[in-house]
Write an enzyme that holds these catalytic residues in place. Structure first.
Site, PDB file in Angstrom:
ATOM      1  CB  THR A 121      -0.771  -0.212   1.331  1.00  0.00           C
ATOM      2  OG1 THR A 121      -1.865   0.941   1.366  1.00  0.00           O
ATOM      3  CG2 THR A 121       0.072  -0.125   2.425  1.00  0.00           C
ATOM      4  CE1 TYR A 130      -4.177  -1.799   5.456  1.00  0.00           C
ATOM      5  CE2 TYR A 130      -3.518   0.125   4.931  1.00  0.00           C
ATOM      6  CZ  TYR A 130      -3.880  -0.975   4.599  1.00  0.00           C
ATOM      7  OH  TYR A 130      -4.188  -1.854   2.932  1.00  0.00           O
TER       8      TYR A 130
END
Length: 355
Positions: A132, A175
């Site tokens: 990501t 995250y």
């Protein structure tokens, strides 16, 4: 569902019933490549993706309901795969803040389990990992100025090309930490164990088969809200900029990485729409208003933790290495997704997949 047996080793897709995974599976299966989907089916709606794949591809598809956290189940499933695409993840920053232990177990421990399964197989199984742009953190060194409907970087090079892979890693939120640490583990297994691994650090992917929510899949979420007449909540001022990439172009990149894995192992690549597909939330909402011919109800709330005011992927490394580029313009892609949502998400749900 299990076929009687494959004539050749399948490609394993962890998270294969999800948005990107099901599109990747469909692409491979359409070319005659057997696929093993491994998924815990925890996300609402993904069983519909499995039903679609099963109906379309029959015995070329195998499905195992399993969790990446269960190493004893995972290892034998992956031992004979020809390649592994690892897309299974906890995907929401908000969930990671509320449940950091679960986020850690899924994203980091789960990835470690995948890598160990590949290593302990005794075979050089390629592992391609979905990372990501959050590994770059909030990008505090990228100064921006606000224009009428978007944030614009002050640095001319970033304005022209976006953020490249040389940008320093700066994990932020649980995250970002779990995905970032997993990202580094995947790259290190190429160095330490000569495993053919690669990482794609994704910006915002969108397209058919996306079950968008407020926390993840925001392009689909905005469209669904508009088509259903629900208000849209914007966190921050809506001038945040992202480069959005149609899933067909993302699938092409994943397959391109696998095709060249022996040459590019141990490398990370940014994957996004690039400067040509950079849009702010406000720009997207304006376009959605035109597509739906609706006056959209917009609400504003406080900015979210770790939100980047600007992220556009510099994809020149990927383009040069794979001869890849984004083909679908963001306006055409958003129209394509709107058409799919009208046909498939605003009607009664289809029959669900039953294992």
């Amino acid at each position: 569902m299990r076929p009687d047996g494959f004539r050749e080793a399948p490609v394993a897709i962890l998270g294969g019933s999800g948005f990107i995974g099901s599109n990747l599976a469909d692409s491979l299966l359409s070319d005659g490549v057997p696929v093993l989907v491994i998924d815990n089916l925890s996300r609402p709606g993904v069983d519909q993706n499995l039903a679609w794949l099963a109906q379309k591809h029959g015995n070329q598809l195998a499905v195992e309901t399993a969790d990446v956290r269960d190493e004893d189940v995972l290892a034998p499933l992956l031992a004979h795969a020809r390649a592994i695409f690892h897309l299974a993840a906890q995907t929401a920053v908000t969930t990671s803040l509320a449940q950091p232990s679960e986020d850690f177990d899924i994203n980091l421990r789960g990835t470690f389990n995948v890598l160990e399964a590949a290593r302990l197989s005794g075979r050089r199984i390629p592992v391609i990992f979905a990372s990501t742009n959050k590994v770059y953190g909030g990008l505090p060194d990228v100064t921006v100025r606000e224009e009428d409907d978007r944030c614009v970087p002050c640095d001319a090079g970033i304005r022209a090309n976006g953020i490249d892979e040389a940008c320093g890693l700066d994990f932020c939120t649980p995250y970002g930490c779990s995905k970032g640490a997993a990202d580094q583990y995947v790259l290190d297994y190429a160095k330490s164990y000569n495993l053919p691994t690669a990482v794609l650090r994704m910006s915002c992917i969108y397209g058919p088969r996306q079950f968008g929510t407020e926390d993840q899949g925001w392009v689909a979420h905005f469209l669904l809200s508009a088509l259903s007449g629900r208000p849209i909540t914007i966190y921050g001022n809506g001038k945040q900029v992202r480069d959005i990439l149609h899933v067909s172009d993302a699938v092409a990149a994943y397959r391109g990485v696998l095709a060249r894995i022996d040459d590019i192992k141990g490398q990370a690549f940014n994957l996004g729409g690039g400067p040509g597909n950079a849009v702010s939330l406000r720009m997207l909402i304006e376009e959605i208003g035109k597509l739906t011919a609706r006056n959209l109800a917009i609400r504003y709330d406080r900015e979210r933790t770790g939100d980047q005011p600007f992220f556009v992927a510099d994809t020149r490394k990927l383009e040069a290495t794979l001869d890849w580029k984004a083909h679908v313009s963001w306006r055409d892609g958003v129209r394509d997704l709107a058409d799919w949502l009208r046909r498939h998400r605003l009607e009664p749900e289809p029959a669900r997949y039953v294992a």
